[in-house]
Scaffold this active site. Structure first.
Site, mmCIF file in Angstrom:
data_model
loop_
_atom_site.group_PDB
_atom_site.id
_atom_site.type_symbol
_atom_site.label_atom_id
_atom_site.label_comp_id
_atom_site.label_asym_id
_atom_site.label_seq_id
_atom_site.Cartn_x
_atom_site.Cartn_y
_atom_site.Cartn_z
ATOM 1 N N GLY A 158 0.857 -1.186 0.000
ATOM 2 C CA GLY A 158 0.000 0.000 0.000
ATOM 3 C C GLY A 158 0.886 1.226 0.000
ATOM 4 O O GLY A 158 2.078 1.134 0.322
ATOM 5 N N GLU A 183 4.849 -11.382 -5.710
ATOM 6 C CA GLU A 183 3.821 -11.607 -6.738
ATOM 7 C C GLU A 183 4.201 -11.089 -8.115
ATOM 8 O O GLU A 183 3.630 -11.520 -9.109
ATOM 9 C CB GLU A 183 2.480 -10.978 -6.295
ATOM 10 C CG GLU A 183 2.427 -9.448 -6.293
ATOM 11 C CD GLU A 183 3.025 -8.793 -5.046
ATOM 12 O OE1 GLU A 183 3.795 -9.449 -4.330
ATOM 13 O OE2 GLU A 183 2.735 -7.610 -4.812
ATOM 14 N N HIS A 243 8.179 -7.751 -3.232
ATOM 15 C CA HIS A 243 6.893 -8.226 -3.775
ATOM 16 C C HIS A 243 7.062 -9.580 -4.466
ATOM 17 O O HIS A 243 7.481 -9.624 -5.622
ATOM 18 C CB HIS A 243 6.365 -7.213 -4.799
ATOM 19 C CG HIS A 243 5.886 -5.947 -4.174
ATOM 20 N ND1 HIS A 243 4.594 -5.760 -3.767
ATOM 21 C CD2 HIS A 243 6.547 -4.811 -3.868
ATOM 22 C CE1 HIS A 243 4.466 -4.557 -3.237
ATOM 23 N NE2 HIS A 243 5.637 -3.953 -3.287
ATOM 24 N N CYS A 266 5.331 -6.068 1.703
ATOM 25 C CA CYS A 266 5.671 -4.637 1.650
ATOM 26 C C CYS A 266 4.975 -3.868 2.783
ATOM 27 O O CYS A 266 5.272 -4.112 3.940
ATOM 28 C CB CYS A 266 5.336 -4.073 0.275
ATOM 29 S SG CYS A 266 6.173 -2.502 -0.003
ATOM 30 N N TYR A 267 4.016 -2.986 2.474
ATOM 31 C CA TYR A 267 3.317 -2.281 3.561
ATOM 32 C C TYR A 267 2.741 -3.289 4.551
ATOM 33 O O TYR A 267 2.780 -3.080 5.769
ATOM 34 C CB TYR A 267 2.189 -1.406 2.992
ATOM 35 C CG TYR A 267 1.350 -0.742 4.075
ATOM 36 C CD1 TYR A 267 1.788 0.419 4.698
ATOM 37 C CD2 TYR A 267 0.141 -1.309 4.504
ATOM 38 C CE1 TYR A 267 1.047 1.009 5.717
ATOM 39 C CE2 TYR A 267 -0.604 -0.729 5.520
ATOM 40 C CZ TYR A 267 -0.151 0.430 6.119
ATOM 41 O OH TYR A 267 -0.877 1.006 7.123
ATOM 42 N N ASP A 276 -17.026 -13.068 -22.304
ATOM 43 C CA ASP A 276 -17.563 -13.109 -20.940
ATOM 44 C C ASP A 276 -19.070 -13.370 -20.932
ATOM 45 O O ASP A 276 -19.552 -14.256 -20.231
ATOM 46 C CB ASP A 276 -17.262 -11.796 -20.197
ATOM 47 C CG ASP A 276 -15.788 -11.444 -20.250
ATOM 48 O OD1 ASP A 276 -14.989 -12.360 -20.468
ATOM 49 O OD2 ASP A 276 -15.454 -10.267 -20.083
ATOM 50 N N LYS A 285 -9.757 -13.166 -16.831
ATOM 51 C CA LYS A 285 -10.104 -13.473 -18.222
ATOM 52 C C LYS A 285 -9.698 -14.886 -18.640
ATOM 53 O O LYS A 285 -10.476 -15.610 -19.250
ATOM 54 C CB LYS A 285 -9.412 -12.457 -19.139
ATOM 55 C CG LYS A 285 -9.925 -12.455 -20.534
ATOM 56 C CD LYS A 285 -11.114 -11.547 -20.600
ATOM 57 C CE LYS A 285 -11.756 -11.447 -21.928
ATOM 58 N NZ LYS A 285 -12.843 -10.452 -21.849
#
Ligand code: XMP
Length: 513
Positions: free
Chosen positions: A55, A171, A169, A82-83, A227, A369
């Protein structure tokens, strides 16, 4: 069947949906929840683990998002990123400091490979850092498990309580072994089996829909895009003829698209659906007349959609539910928790406040997606439909910069048709994420034959992307671009210039508006 769940607790970071994606790549179902969710609600969901996101704040800011300390007494494994790592350290009595300079970018980190989080990771590994505050001292009971020359606590762990934290991070792709770390957390630390599969999601959802809807009547907003097609087929499997699909031709479709959609889903198509095509072109052009602001255009198009559906619903009588093919990035980009609203996706934030249906059902609301495509294949939808180019609900309305007019729509349709034709001829159509022609609001001087022209500039866009949250411009061979340009200039009246857009997302978006 109880489904394993990991919760990503959103403290406003940019990569939150990416964390959820990565967890799902471990075959564990994951949802992003705002940090304002109560601990009771979290406990009710019975998660196997929680991930605190990054964040933009410092834990010392008055306005910074915090969470009640009791979350650390709930017996749930937690990974802070992180945050989120600083918040964990701060809340549990460690020390967080502000560094004189930020640490940003690729950073070599030394990790303790004995620690479960770093099992199978190299001792020195490249990670992605983006922070100013740092953990100066880990809380009591924690050991430091990674560091860099300027970051004394790049990771910390309290294995007894299953609390883990990384300043970097894991990710993002730039953290080379980040996926291994997340897998270690989700599987080895949280104890997830990793048995979440698309097939079970599809069957579970169909069963839930059947139960929820009962004998009710349902209207599905079908655009022919991936979709809404997947949503429609899913609903049709759940409730058969109780479903009616309404396809609105809003005059902002690609060339021939209305007829193509009707050919697949209409009375002569492959599905036994109640299918209604509403030709509402003029109605949309009238509403959009003189409107230039992108958000206003989206809202008008979204509102008109609903009004058309309401009218159709009245004709059918006693319709209880409206189904939409909203997917997860639409939900997140329309604003969840602390993340900024990027644009009001017409499926979500673009809807009017008052809707004349008992409820809106969005069966794909939690899918990315590529997951929607997997669900489509599970449902037996043919590949050529499942792998269609994504096309936004507001259609060419967001590919024409500024005011939409019938004349401009015709220009984009024709230019886009040529572009797609040439891309397919060059065999480039399979590999690319999304490509289309748009119309800029710029007119410029040109010369054609011996005459001066003052016409529009068409912009070509093509991006490579896997998740549509980030994208890079595709490297289309010059000969192809040249061919497309010359065909558009020669064949499309009203265009005297063609440009190729090289902007990535971020800072651009994929569509022009
Ligand atoms: P952006 O332009 O936000 O696009 O980078 C990301 C992906 O979302 C599609 N998109 C939309 N889809 N309603 C939709 O159904 C919308 O309002 C909308 N806006 C963008 C876009 O085509 C791309 O695939």
């Amino acid at each position: 069947m109880e489904r394993e769940l990991v919760i990503v607790l959103d403290f406003g970071g940019q990569y939150n949906q990416l964390i959820a994606r990565r967890v799902r790549e471990c075959n564990v179902y994951c949802e992003v929840k705002p940090y304002t969710i109560s601990l009771d609600e979290i406990k009710k969901m019975n998660p196997k683990g929680i991930i605190f996101t990054g964040g933009p704040n410092s834990v010392y800011d008055d306005a910074s998002p915090h969470y009640e300390k009791a979350i650390f007494e709930a017996g749930i494994p937690i990974l802070g990123i992180c945050y989120g790592s600083q918040l964990m350290a701060y809340t549990l009595g460690g020390e967080v400091k502000t560094a004189p300079v930020s640490e940003y970018g690729h950073t070599e980190v030394s990790v303790d490979t004995e620690d479960v989080l770093f099992e199978g990771v190299s001792e020195k590994t490249v990670c992605w850092m983006s922070h100013t505050d740092y953990i100066a001292q880990a809380p009591e009971g924690f050991k430091v498990t990674a560091s860099t020359p300027v970051c004394p606590v790049a990771a910390m762990a309290c294995p007894e309580k299953k609390f883990y934290a990384t300043q970097f991070h894991p990710e993002v792709m730039h953290t080379k072994e980040g996926m291994q770390m997340l897998k270690n957390f989700v599987i080895n630390i949280c104890g997830c089996k990793g048995d979440w599969k698309m097939g079970s999601f599809v069957n579970e959802t169909i069963a839930q829909l059947r139960q929820k809807i009962g004998n009710g009547k349902v209207l599905c907003a079908l655009s022919g895009g991936v979709d809404s097609s997947v949503a429609a087929v899913m609903l049709s499997k759940a409730i058969g003829k109780q479903l009616t699909c309404v396809f609105v031709d809003h005059g902002l479709l690609r060339k021939n698209e209305g007829d193509e959609v009707e050919a697949v889903f209409g009375p002569n198509g492959a599905y036994e659906l109640n299918f209604i095509r509403v030709n509402a072109q003029q109605r949309y052009y009238d509403k959009l007349k003189g409107v230039e602001d992108p958000e206003a255009k989206r809202k008008i198009i979204g509102e008109e959609f609903i009004r058309v559906f309401e009218e159709e619903a009245k004709k059918i009588g006693a319709v209880d539910y409206l189904v939409q093919g909203t997917i997860y990035p639409d939900v997140i980009e329309s604003g969840l928790g602390q993340s900024a609203v990027i644009k009001s996706h017409h499926n979500v934030g673009g809807l009017p406040g008052v809707v004349d249906f008992k409820e809106i059902i969005e069966p794909l609301r939690m899918l990315f997606k590529d997951e929607v495509r997997k669900a489509g294949l599970e449902l037996g939808i043919p590949e050529y439909l499942v792998f269609r180019q994504p096309f936004p609900g507001p259609g060419l309305g967001v590919r024409i910069v500024g005011e939409v007019t019938e004349e401009k729509v015709k220009i984009v349709q024709d230019a886009d048709y040529i572009y797609r034709e040439e891309i397919a001829k060059a065999g480039l159509d399979k590999g690319m994420g999304q490509y289309f022609a748009g119309l800029t609001n710029m007119r410029s001087v040109g010369v054609m034959g011996d005459f001066r022209t003052y016409d529009y500039a068409v912009a070509l866009r093509a991006v490579n992307t896997s998740d549509f949250m980030t994208a890079e411009a595709s490297e289309i061979p010059y000969e192809v671009l040249f061919k497309v340009t010359s065909r558009i200039i020669n064949e499309v009246k009203g265009v005297n210039r063609v440009m190729y857009d090289l902007t990535s997302k971020p800072p651009g978006t994929i569509e022009f508006e």
